[in-house]
Motif scaffolding. Structure first.
Motif, PDB file in Angstrom:
ATOM      1  N   GLY A  48      -0.502  12.896  -5.203  1.00 17.64           N
ATOM      2  CA  GLY A  48      -0.695  11.505  -4.786  1.00 17.64           C
ATOM      3  C   GLY A  48      -0.377  10.550  -5.911  1.00 17.64           C
ATOM      4  N   PRO A  49       0.830  10.602  -6.467  1.00 19.48           N
ATOM      5  CA  PRO A  49       1.165   9.796  -7.644  1.00 19.48           C
ATOM      6  C   PRO A  49       1.454   8.336  -7.282  1.00 19.48           C
ATOM      7  CG  PRO A  49       3.078  11.082  -6.964  1.00 19.48           C
ATOM      8  CD  PRO A  49       1.951  11.457  -6.027  1.00 19.48           C
ATOM      9  N   SER A  50       0.571   7.438  -7.697  1.00 25.63           N
ATOM     10  CA  SER A  50       0.753   6.025  -7.368  1.00 25.63           C
ATOM     11  C   SER A  50       0.944   5.143  -8.593  1.00 25.63           C
ATOM     12  CB  SER A  50      -0.455   5.520  -6.567  1.00 25.63           C
ATOM     13  OG  SER A  50      -1.660   5.765  -7.263  1.00 25.63           O
ATOM     14  N   VAL A  51       0.822   5.704  -9.772  1.00 28.33           N
ATOM     15  CA  VAL A  51       0.905   4.911 -11.005  1.00 28.33           C
ATOM     16  C   VAL A  51       2.260   4.218 -11.163  1.00 28.33           C
ATOM     17  CG1 VAL A  51       0.951   5.063 -13.524  1.00 28.33           C
ATOM     18  CG2 VAL A  51      -0.904   6.132 -12.237  1.00 28.33           C
ATOM     19  N   PRO A  52       3.398   4.909 -10.989  1.00 33.13           N
ATOM     20  CA  PRO A  52       4.679   4.222 -11.183  1.00 33.13           C
ATOM     21  C   PRO A  52       4.856   2.994 -10.296  1.00 33.13           C
ATOM     22  CG  PRO A  52       5.014   6.588 -11.116  1.00 33.13           C
ATOM     23  CD  PRO A  52       3.599   6.344 -10.703  1.00 33.13           C
ATOM     24  N   LYS A  53       4.423   3.076  -9.043  1.00 32.62           N
ATOM     25  CA  LYS A  53       4.580   1.935  -8.133  1.00 32.62           C
ATOM     26  C   LYS A  53       3.800   0.724  -8.626  1.00 32.62           C
ATOM     27  CE  LYS A  53       3.887   0.410  -3.352  1.00 32.62           C
ATOM     28  NZ  LYS A  53       5.172  -0.316  -3.327  1.00 32.62           N
ATOM     29  N   MET A  54       2.589   0.939  -9.126  1.00 37.15           N
ATOM     30  CA  MET A  54       1.795  -0.187  -9.605  1.00 37.15           C
ATOM     31  C   MET A  54       2.447  -0.884 -10.793  1.00 37.15           C
ATOM     32  SD  MET A  54      -2.227   0.769  -9.230  1.00 37.15           S
ATOM     33  CE  MET A  54      -2.140   2.389  -9.954  1.00 37.15           C
ATOM     34  N   PHE A  55       3.185  -0.113 -11.596  1.00 39.92           N
ATOM     35  CA  PHE A  55       3.864  -0.689 -12.754  1.00 39.92           C
ATOM     36  C   PHE A  55       5.294  -1.125 -12.429  1.00 39.92           C
ATOM     37  CE2 PHE A  55       0.390   1.461 -14.889  1.00 39.92           C
ATOM     38  CZ  PHE A  55       0.106   0.617 -15.944  1.00 39.92           C
ATOM     39  N   GLY A  56       5.718  -0.956 -11.185  1.00 35.37           N
ATOM     40  CA  GLY A  56       7.069  -1.357 -10.799  1.00 35.37           C
ATOM     41  C   GLY A  56       8.151  -0.513 -11.441  1.00 35.37           C
ATOM     42  N   VAL A  57       7.828   0.747 -11.732  1.00 36.85           N
ATOM     43  CA  VAL A  57       8.778   1.651 -12.383  1.00 36.85           C
ATOM     44  C   VAL A  57       9.342   2.607 -11.338  1.00 36.85           C
ATOM     45  CG1 VAL A  57       9.024   3.529 -14.053  1.00 36.85           C
ATOM     46  CG2 VAL A  57       7.655   1.513 -14.622  1.00 36.85           C
ATOM     47  N   HIS A  58      10.655   2.562 -11.171  1.00 35.03           N
ATOM     48  CA  HIS A  58      11.313   3.417 -10.179  1.00 35.03           C
ATOM     49  C   HIS A  58      12.428   4.274 -10.793  1.00 35.03           C
ATOM     50  CE1 HIS A  58       9.127   1.347  -6.996  1.00 35.03           C
ATOM     51  NE2 HIS A  58       9.467   0.207  -7.572  1.00 35.03           N
ATOM     52  N   GLU A  59      12.750   4.035 -12.057  1.00 38.38           N
ATOM     53  CA  GLU A  59      13.778   4.857 -12.702  1.00 38.38           C
ATOM     54  C   GLU A  59      13.240   6.260 -12.937  1.00 38.38           C
ATOM     55  OE1 GLU A  59      14.177   4.016 -17.148  1.00 38.38           O
ATOM     56  OE2 GLU A  59      13.170   2.193 -16.405  1.00 38.38           O
ATOM     57  N   LYS A  60      14.125   7.200 -13.119  1.00 31.87           N
ATOM     58  CA  LYS A  60      13.723   8.595 -13.280  1.00 31.87           C
ATOM     59  C   LYS A  60      13.569   8.953 -14.755  1.00 31.87           C
ATOM     60  CE  LYS A  60      13.821   8.801  -8.932  1.00 31.87           C
ATOM     61  NZ  LYS A  60      12.523   8.601  -8.237  1.00 31.87           N
ATOM     62  N   ALA A  61      12.623   9.816 -15.024  1.00 35.31           N
ATOM     63  CA  ALA A  61      12.423  10.306 -16.384  1.00 35.31           C
ATOM     64  C   ALA A  61      13.608  11.175 -16.785  1.00 35.31           C
ATOM     65  CB  ALA A  61      11.125  11.100 -16.479  1.00 35.31           C
ATOM     66  N   MET A  62      14.028  11.015 -17.995  1.00 33.65           N
ATOM     67  CA  MET A  62      15.154  11.778 -18.518  1.00 33.65           C
ATOM     68  C   MET A  62      14.659  12.774 -19.570  1.00 33.65           C
ATOM     69  SD  MET A  62      17.500  10.366 -16.722  1.00 33.65           S
ATOM     70  CE  MET A  62      19.016  10.965 -17.461  1.00 33.65           C
ATOM     71  N   GLY A  63      15.542  13.663 -19.964  1.00 40.40           N
ATOM     72  CA  GLY A  63      15.169  14.656 -20.966  1.00 40.40           C
ATOM     73  C   GLY A  63      16.302  14.935 -21.930  1.00 40.40           C
ATOM     74  N   THR A  64      15.958  15.538 -23.034  1.00 41.71           N
ATOM     75  CA  THR A  64      16.930  15.994 -24.018  1.00 41.71           C
ATOM     76  C   THR A  64      16.639  17.463 -24.297  1.00 41.71           C
ATOM     77  OG1 THR A  64      15.588  15.528 -25.978  1.00 41.71           O
ATOM     78  CG2 THR A  64      16.848  13.686 -25.040  1.00 41.71           C
ATOM     79  N   GLU A  65      17.369  18.029 -25.234  1.00 39.16           N
ATOM     80  CA  GLU A  65      17.104  19.414 -25.590  1.00 39.16           C
ATOM     81  C   GLU A  65      15.740  19.568 -26.266  1.00 39.16           C
ATOM     82  OE1 GLU A  65      19.170  17.391 -28.994  1.00 39.16           O
ATOM     83  OE2 GLU A  65      19.460  17.532 -26.806  1.00 39.16           O
ATOM     84  N   GLY A  82       4.029  -3.982  -7.862  1.00 34.66           N
ATOM     85  CA  GLY A  82       4.483  -3.392  -9.119  1.00 34.66           C
ATOM     86  C   GLY A  82       4.314  -4.308 -10.305  1.00 34.66           C
ATOM     87  N   LEU A  83       3.347  -5.213 -10.219  1.00 35.45           N
ATOM     88  CA  LEU A  83       3.143  -6.210 -11.275  1.00 35.45           C
ATOM     89  C   LEU A  83       1.739  -6.118 -11.859  1.00 35.45           C
ATOM     90  CD1 LEU A  83       4.802  -9.239  -9.427  1.00 35.45           C
ATOM     91  CD2 LEU A  83       5.826  -7.828 -11.236  1.00 35.45           C
ATOM     92  N   ILE A  84       1.202  -4.915 -11.953  1.00 36.40           N
ATOM     93  CA  ILE A  84      -0.161  -4.747 -12.422  1.00 36.40           C
ATOM     94  C   ILE A  84      -0.339  -5.296 -13.840  1.00 36.40           C
ATOM     95  CG2 ILE A  84       0.182  -2.430 -13.375  1.00 36.40           C
ATOM     96  CD1 ILE A  84      -2.928  -3.762 -11.489  1.00 36.40           C
ATOM     97  N   GLU A  85       0.737  -5.341 -14.605  1.00 33.18           N
ATOM     98  CA  GLU A  85       0.638  -5.849 -15.974  1.00 33.18           C
ATOM     99  C   GLU A  85       0.434  -7.359 -16.026  1.00 33.18           C
ATOM    100  OE1 GLU A  85       3.489  -2.963 -18.534  1.00 33.18           O
ATOM    101  OE2 GLU A  85       4.217  -3.561 -16.566  1.00 33.18           O
ATOM    102  N   LEU A  86       0.531  -8.019 -14.869  1.00 33.70           N
ATOM    103  CA  LEU A  86       0.324  -9.471 -14.815  1.00 33.70           C
ATOM    104  C   LEU A  86      -1.058  -9.853 -14.294  1.00 33.70           C
ATOM    105  CD1 LEU A  86       3.759 -10.693 -13.375  1.00 33.70           C
ATOM    106  CD2 LEU A  86       3.048 -10.509 -15.777  1.00 33.70           C
ATOM    107  N   TYR A  87      -1.896  -8.872 -13.958  1.00 37.51           N
ATOM    108  CA  TYR A  87      -3.186  -9.219 -13.373  1.00 37.51           C
ATOM    109  C   TYR A  87      -4.036  -9.972 -14.401  1.00 37.51           C
ATOM    110  CZ  TYR A  87      -6.789  -6.164 -15.452  1.00 37.51           C
ATOM    111  OH  TYR A  87      -7.711  -5.596 -16.283  1.00 37.51           O
ATOM    112  N   GLU A  88      -4.834 -10.905 -13.901  1.00 33.21           N
ATOM    113  CA  GLU A  88      -5.547 -11.827 -14.783  1.00 33.21           C
ATOM    114  C   GLU A  88      -7.038 -11.568 -14.889  1.00 33.21           C
ATOM    115  OE1 GLU A  88      -4.575 -15.718 -13.414  1.00 33.21           O
ATOM    116  OE2 GLU A  88      -2.475 -15.598 -14.066  1.00 33.21           O
ATOM    117  N   GLY A  89      -7.573 -10.600 -14.173  1.00 30.48           N
ATOM    118  CA  GLY A  89      -9.009 -10.329 -14.241  1.00 30.48           C
ATOM    119  C   GLY A  89      -9.416  -9.696 -15.562  1.00 30.48           C
ATOM    120  N   ASP A  90     -10.688  -9.868 -15.902  1.00 29.14           N
ATOM    121  CA  ASP A  90     -11.229  -9.248 -17.114  1.00 29.14           C
ATOM    122  C   ASP A  90     -12.265  -8.186 -16.754  1.00 29.14           C
ATOM    123  OD1 ASP A  90     -13.220 -10.836 -16.142  1.00 29.14           O
ATOM    124  OD2 ASP A  90     -13.635 -11.891 -18.025  1.00 29.14           O
ATOM    125  N   TYR A  91     -12.069  -7.565 -15.598  1.00 25.22           N
ATOM    126  CA  TYR A  91     -13.071  -6.678 -15.025  1.00 25.22           C
ATOM    127  C   TYR A  91     -13.415  -5.490 -15.920  1.00 25.22           C
ATOM    128  CZ  TYR A  91     -11.530  -9.325 -10.939  1.00 25.22           C
ATOM    129  OH  TYR A  91     -11.186 -10.330 -10.081  1.00 25.22           O
TER     130      TYR A  91
END
Length: 269
Positions: A73-90, A251-260
């Protein structure tokens, strides 16, 4: 230690002092503090709390990361508006950075289609979470928040035993039924000697837009009572907030203004 111990911790249910199954992170990662965000059941706002804590830490100048251990149930990327795929190297897998630089790793960053279900059994899911810890090059991180899967089954147990958690933040709601189930997750953590750092009561109240009164639509708050029972030092009450919900949905969780959760985060710095 059990009387007939064969020193094979992987097949043992005992919780003895010599038991340590914690995995080392990637050799290029340096992670100072790891905090799990847990609940006894789904749908109480665990992922939202994880995101708010990460945003708060980043705003306070800390290098922050989120490991989304809720594989099915991965919902973290959507809240941050991240849709690109993770990449890798050797050398390993590279996390994806949010707009403000929070490093993220989630199953949805690896799937071709974000709506594709992950139909795996528990051991495979637990293995994927462990790889997020051991194979991802997190670099320098001050605070890593782990969005835990709900419940007390095989996957949470594997995470508790494999990741070096400094403590957990527990998410609940005011209903007594939810509190009862959340207690199971807390007792599980206590049995594994993981401290409860704080409790977040989500959906705690609605603020009347006319008079400013707090309306407790799910019943009287129980967060202080639970904190006392669990020995937690800090609490937070998060209301129904349309603006917060909108930020998460868009996808704009970084803009929320609450201090909860600000005071709660300061208590675990």
């Amino acid at each position: 230690m059990a009387e007939n111990c064969d020193h094979n911790c992987s097949s043992c249910g005992e919780n003895c002092a010599s038991r340590d199954m914690r995995a080392k992170p990637h050799e290029l990662s340096k992670i100072k503090k790891v905090i799990g965000v847990v609940s006894g059941k789904g749908g109480v706002g665990k992922s939202l709390t994880t995101a708010m804590l990460a945003v708060t830490a980043q705003r306070n100048g800390f290098k922050t990361a989120v490991l989304d251990a809720d594989i099915t149930g991965p919902s973290v990327p959507k809240m941050f508006g991240v849709h690109e795929k993770a990449m890798g190297t050797e050398l390993g897998i590279l996390p994806v950075s949010s707009k403000t630089g929070i490093r993220l790793m989630s199953m949805n960053l690896l799937l071709e289609d974000e709506t594709e279900p992950v139909i795996w059994r528990g051991p495979v899911i637990a293995g994927a979470v462990l790889q997020f810890w051991t194979d991802v090059i997190w670099d320098d991180v001050d605070y890593m928040f782990v969005d835990m899967p709900p419940g007390t089954g095989d996957v949470p147990l594997s995470i508790y035993q494999s990741l070096p958690l400094d403590g957990i933040v527990v998410v609940t709601t005011p209903q007594e039924l939810v509190s009862m189930i959340v207690k199971k997750a807390v007792v599980m953590a206590e049995k594994l000697n993981i401290p409860v750092l704080g409790i977040v009561e989500n959906m705690s109240y609605v603020l009347c837009t006319d008079c400013g009164k707090k309306i407790e639509i799910f019943g009287k708050s129980r967060v202080d009572e639970l904190a006392s029972e669990f020995g937690a030092k800090a609490v937070a009450r998060v209301p129904f907030d349309a603006a917060l919900t909108k930020c998460a949905d868009q996808g704009l969780i970084e803009l929320y203004e609450g201090d909860y959760v600000d005071a709660l985060f300061r208590s675990i710095e």
